[in-house]
Design a protein around this motif. Structure first.
Motif, PDB file in Angstrom:
ATOM      1  N   LEU A 178     -31.297   6.445  15.934  1.00 51.61           N
ATOM      2  CA  LEU A 178     -32.414   6.591  17.110  1.00 51.61           C
ATOM      3  C   LEU A 178     -33.496   7.277  16.792  1.00 51.61           C
ATOM      4  CD1 LEU A 178     -31.825   7.479  20.194  1.00 51.61           C
ATOM      5  CD2 LEU A 178     -31.710   9.888  19.024  1.00 51.61           C
ATOM      6  N   LEU A 179     -34.220   7.774  15.783  1.00 51.37           N
ATOM      7  CA  LEU A 179     -35.574   7.966  15.911  1.00 51.37           C
ATOM      8  C   LEU A 179     -36.300   6.394  15.433  1.00 51.37           C
ATOM      9  CD1 LEU A 179     -36.385  11.047  13.505  1.00 51.37           C
ATOM     10  CD2 LEU A 179     -36.607  10.630  15.909  1.00 51.37           C
TER      11      LEU A 179
ATOM     12  N   SER B  94     -26.850   8.767  12.746  1.00 49.82           N
ATOM     13  CA  SER B  94     -27.224   8.520  14.216  1.00 49.82           C
ATOM     14  C   SER B  94     -28.203   8.543  14.495  1.00 49.82           C
ATOM     15  CB  SER B  94     -26.179   9.344  14.535  1.00 49.82           C
ATOM     16  OG  SER B  94     -24.604   8.448  14.794  1.00 49.82           O
ATOM     17  N   VAL B  95     -29.088  10.272  14.538  1.00 50.43           N
ATOM     18  CA  VAL B  95     -29.860  10.691  14.027  1.00 50.43           C
ATOM     19  C   VAL B  95     -31.849   9.526  13.227  1.00 50.43           C
ATOM     20  CG1 VAL B  95     -31.989  13.084  13.882  1.00 50.43           C
ATOM     21  CG2 VAL B  95     -29.835  12.810  14.921  1.00 50.43           C
ATOM     22  N   PHE B  96     -31.093   8.621  12.436  1.00 52.32           N
ATOM     23  CA  PHE B  96     -32.010   8.755  11.309  1.00 52.32           C
ATOM     24  C   PHE B  96     -32.212   7.029  12.444  1.00 52.32           C
ATOM     25  CE2 PHE B  96     -32.859   4.691   9.016  1.00 52.32           C
ATOM     26  CZ  PHE B  96     -34.336   5.116   8.658  1.00 52.32           C
TER      27      PHE B  96
ATOM     28  N   LYS C  71     -20.777  14.990   8.730  1.00 47.62           N
ATOM     29  CA  LYS C  71     -22.849  15.735   9.063  1.00 47.62           C
ATOM     30  C   LYS C  71     -23.352  14.504   8.887  1.00 47.62           C
ATOM     31  CE  LYS C  71     -26.027  19.065   7.520  1.00 47.62           C
ATOM     32  NZ  LYS C  71     -26.182  20.017   6.791  1.00 47.62           N
TER      33      LYS C  71
ATOM     34  N   LYS D 266     -22.596  11.532   9.495  1.00 49.95           N
ATOM     35  CA  LYS D 266     -22.365  10.430  10.686  1.00 49.95           C
ATOM     36  C   LYS D 266     -23.727  11.001  11.426  1.00 49.95           C
ATOM     37  CE  LYS D 266     -18.231   8.562  11.410  1.00 49.95           C
ATOM     38  NZ  LYS D 266     -17.332   8.722  12.339  1.00 49.95           N
ATOM     39  N   THR D 267     -23.688  12.771  11.773  1.00 49.85           N
ATOM     40  CA  THR D 267     -25.116  12.858  12.843  1.00 49.85           C
ATOM     41  C   THR D 267     -26.552  12.251  12.155  1.00 49.85           C
ATOM     42  OG1 THR D 267     -23.788  14.742  13.373  1.00 49.85           O
ATOM     43  CG2 THR D 267     -25.251  15.275  13.911  1.00 49.85           C
ATOM     44  N   VAL D 268     -26.213  12.736  10.546  1.00 48.29           N
ATOM     45  CA  VAL D 268     -28.581  12.137  10.365  1.00 48.29           C
ATOM     46  C   VAL D 268     -27.980  10.900  10.140  1.00 48.29           C
ATOM     47  CG1 VAL D 268     -29.090  12.270   7.912  1.00 48.29           C
ATOM     48  CG2 VAL D 268     -27.623  14.739   8.885  1.00 48.29           C
TER      49      VAL D 268
END
Length: 107
Positions: A12-13, A8-10, A2, A4-6
């Motif tokens: 990306l933003l 990665s999204v950060f 979880k 890694k996903t957070v």
């Protein structure tokens, strides 16, 4: 997983926000090219002279006939040369013809 996903999204933003900033007129790249509402527009209209001896293409009706409830019109394209006053100097056919077929509602 979880985390890694957070992360990665950060990132990306952050990348999307930085790309949007670079695309804006307020970025350091576009600083010399940005205009605001209080600055006047520097564009001046240019007078364009109409070129002489350029033909105007005109479709002229050559013939009309009725056939099987249809009206068939044949048009031929002409090159029309005009002088400065708009008077027709010469008119030459180009050889291009078009046919228009439509239903005759009067019958």
């Amino acid at each position: 997983m979880k985390n890694k996903t957070v992360i990665s999204v950060f990132f990306l933003l952050v990348i999307l926000g930085f790309a949007a900033y670079l695309d804006s007129p307020y970025s350091f790249i576009n600083n010399n090219y940005a205009y605001s509402d209080d600055q006047p527009v520097l564009a001046q209209p240019v007078e364009v002279e109409k070129p002489e001896n350029v033909p105007e293409l005109v479709d002229k009706l050559e013939k009309t006939k009725k056939e099987d409830g249809y009206i068939i019109e044949t048009y031929e394209e002409y090159e029309v040369y005009k002088d400065q006053n708009g008077k027709v100097i010469k008119s030459e056919p180009t050889g291009k013809t078009e046919t228009l077929k439509y239903w005759d509602y009067k019958d």
